[in-house]
Design a protein around this motif. Structure first.
Motif, mmCIF file in Angstrom:
data_model
loop_
_atom_site.group_PDB
_atom_site.id
_atom_site.type_symbol
_atom_site.label_atom_id
_atom_site.label_comp_id
_atom_site.label_asym_id
_atom_site.label_seq_id
_atom_site.Cartn_x
_atom_site.Cartn_y
_atom_site.Cartn_z
ATOM 1 N N SER A 141 -2.739 -4.715 9.573
ATOM 2 C CA SER A 141 -3.664 -4.160 10.558
ATOM 3 C C SER A 141 -4.415 -2.969 9.971
ATOM 4 O O SER A 141 -3.946 -2.331 9.022
ATOM 5 N N PRO A 142 -5.595 -2.636 10.521
ATOM 6 C CA PRO A 142 -6.315 -1.446 10.051
ATOM 7 C C PRO A 142 -5.461 -0.181 10.125
ATOM 8 O O PRO A 142 -5.532 0.665 9.219
ATOM 9 N N ASP A 143 -4.659 -0.045 11.176
ATOM 10 C CA ASP A 143 -3.822 1.149 11.306
ATOM 11 C C ASP A 143 -2.800 1.236 10.171
ATOM 12 O O ASP A 143 -2.553 2.310 9.615
ATOM 13 N N THR A 144 -2.197 0.101 9.831
ATOM 14 C CA THR A 144 -1.223 0.082 8.739
ATOM 15 C C THR A 144 -1.892 0.390 7.409
ATOM 16 O O THR A 144 -1.357 1.126 6.579
ATOM 17 N N LEU A 145 -3.082 -0.162 7.213
ATOM 18 C CA LEU A 145 -3.816 0.093 5.983
ATOM 19 C C LEU A 145 -4.263 1.559 5.904
ATOM 20 O O LEU A 145 -4.291 2.156 4.826
ATOM 21 N N ALA A 146 -4.590 2.146 7.054
ATOM 22 C CA ALA A 146 -4.942 3.570 7.078
ATOM 23 C C ALA A 146 -3.735 4.416 6.695
ATOM 24 O O ALA A 146 -3.866 5.427 5.974
ATOM 25 N N GLN A 147 -2.550 4.025 7.141
ATOM 26 C CA GLN A 147 -1.331 4.732 6.755
ATOM 27 C C GLN A 147 -1.087 4.600 5.253
ATOM 28 O O GLN A 147 -0.577 5.520 4.607
ATOM 29 N N MET A 148 -1.463 3.439 4.695
ATOM 30 C CA MET A 148 -1.377 3.250 3.250
ATOM 31 C C MET A 148 -2.269 4.267 2.527
ATOM 32 O O MET A 148 -1.865 4.870 1.522
ATOM 33 N N LEU A 149 -3.460 4.495 3.066
ATOM 34 C CA LEU A 149 -4.354 5.495 2.475
ATOM 35 C C LEU A 149 -3.760 6.896 2.598
ATOM 36 O O LEU A 149 -3.915 7.727 1.700
ATOM 37 N N ASP A 150 -3.076 7.162 3.698
ATOM 38 C CA ASP A 150 -2.417 8.458 3.876
ATOM 39 C C ASP A 150 -1.377 8.696 2.771
ATOM 40 O O ASP A 150 -1.237 9.810 2.259
ATOM 41 N N ILE A 151 -0.651 7.630 2.432
ATOM 42 C CA ILE A 151 0.350 7.745 1.366
ATOM 43 C C ILE A 151 -0.329 8.103 0.054
ATOM 44 O O ILE A 151 0.135 8.968 -0.695
ATOM 45 N N GLY A 152 -1.442 7.434 -0.210
ATOM 46 C CA GLY A 152 -2.184 7.738 -1.428
ATOM 47 C C GLY A 152 -2.720 9.157 -1.439
ATOM 48 O O GLY A 152 -2.688 9.847 -2.470
#
Length: 216
Positions: free
Chosen positions: A197-208
């Motif tokens: 989901s976009p939200d999960t992918l946004a959290q992935m960006l947060d990790i980066g």
């Protein structure tokens, strides 16, 4: 605010419908984090590494892969429904041939050299899934190159440049245990498989983002 550079490697194949959905969701995730500087690098994974160079008749391919039209219809109807939620109106019925995607991946490599890989990958998805074009054909790829302002595409495709790179990247992905796409890798460390989901992918960006700040 100074942007933070985040490297995202995306293993994909331009004939993978979930990869197209994954692209749309990734774009939505990026829109949720506009202050991040995201550098995506599209990497080769072939859904059909044994596909003949000339591709295969679409119906023959579906019969072989799914064991009949009914099973294929059920499978793709689920994907079509998922696509609509992300603004993709898949035109599966317009696809007449399942192509070998080595040449499409080569064009993507050329696009990376010119900082136009995102645009080229999106046009490859659109050409195949929305327009029913055979993205294994040279003329189709040259049209995409023209549409995205790539230079030198004709001489590049006439050469062998990038061919070994495409095959090596695909084989390396399998040696790492990758069995499906899309697959996102953050800063070459954290792996997130699937069209999340976009939200999960946004959290992935947060990790980066967090990782990059910790390394400063």
């Amino acid at each position: 605010m100074k942007k933070t550079s985040i490297e995202i490697d995306i293993y994909s194949d331009p004939i993978c419908p979930w990869c197209y959905i994954g692209l749309k969701r990734f774009q939505k995730a990026q829109a949720q984090r506009p202050h991040f500087d995201v550098k995506a690098r599209w990497l080769t994974f072939q859904l059909n590494p044994d596909m003949p160079d000339e591709g295969m008749d679409r119906q023959a391919y579906l019969d072989k892969k799914f064991g009949g039209r009914a099973n294929a219809t059920q499978f793709y109807s689920q994907i079509a429904a998922a696509g609509l939620t992300d603004g993709i109106n898949f035109k599966f019925e317009q696809i007449k041939k399942t192509p070998n995607t080595v040449e499409a991946h080569r064009l993507s490599l050329l696009a990376r050299e010119q900082n136009k890989q995102d645009q080229v990958m999106e046009r490859l998805f659109e050409s195949y899934f929305l327009e029913g074009k055979n993205i294994g054909e040279r003329d189709v790829l040259l049209t995409i190159a023209t549409e995205t302002d790539l230079t030198g595409a004709e001489s590049y495709l006439d050469s062998d440049q990038g061919h070994e790179d495409v095959l090596f990247t695909d084989q390396n992905a399998r040696s790492l245990g990758l069995t499906g796409v899309p697959c996102f890798i953050v800063n070459r460390q954290h792996i997130l498989p699937g069209a999340q989901s976009p939200d999960t992918l946004a959290q992935m960006l947060d990790i980066g983002f967090q990782q990059q700040n910790e390394e400063k």
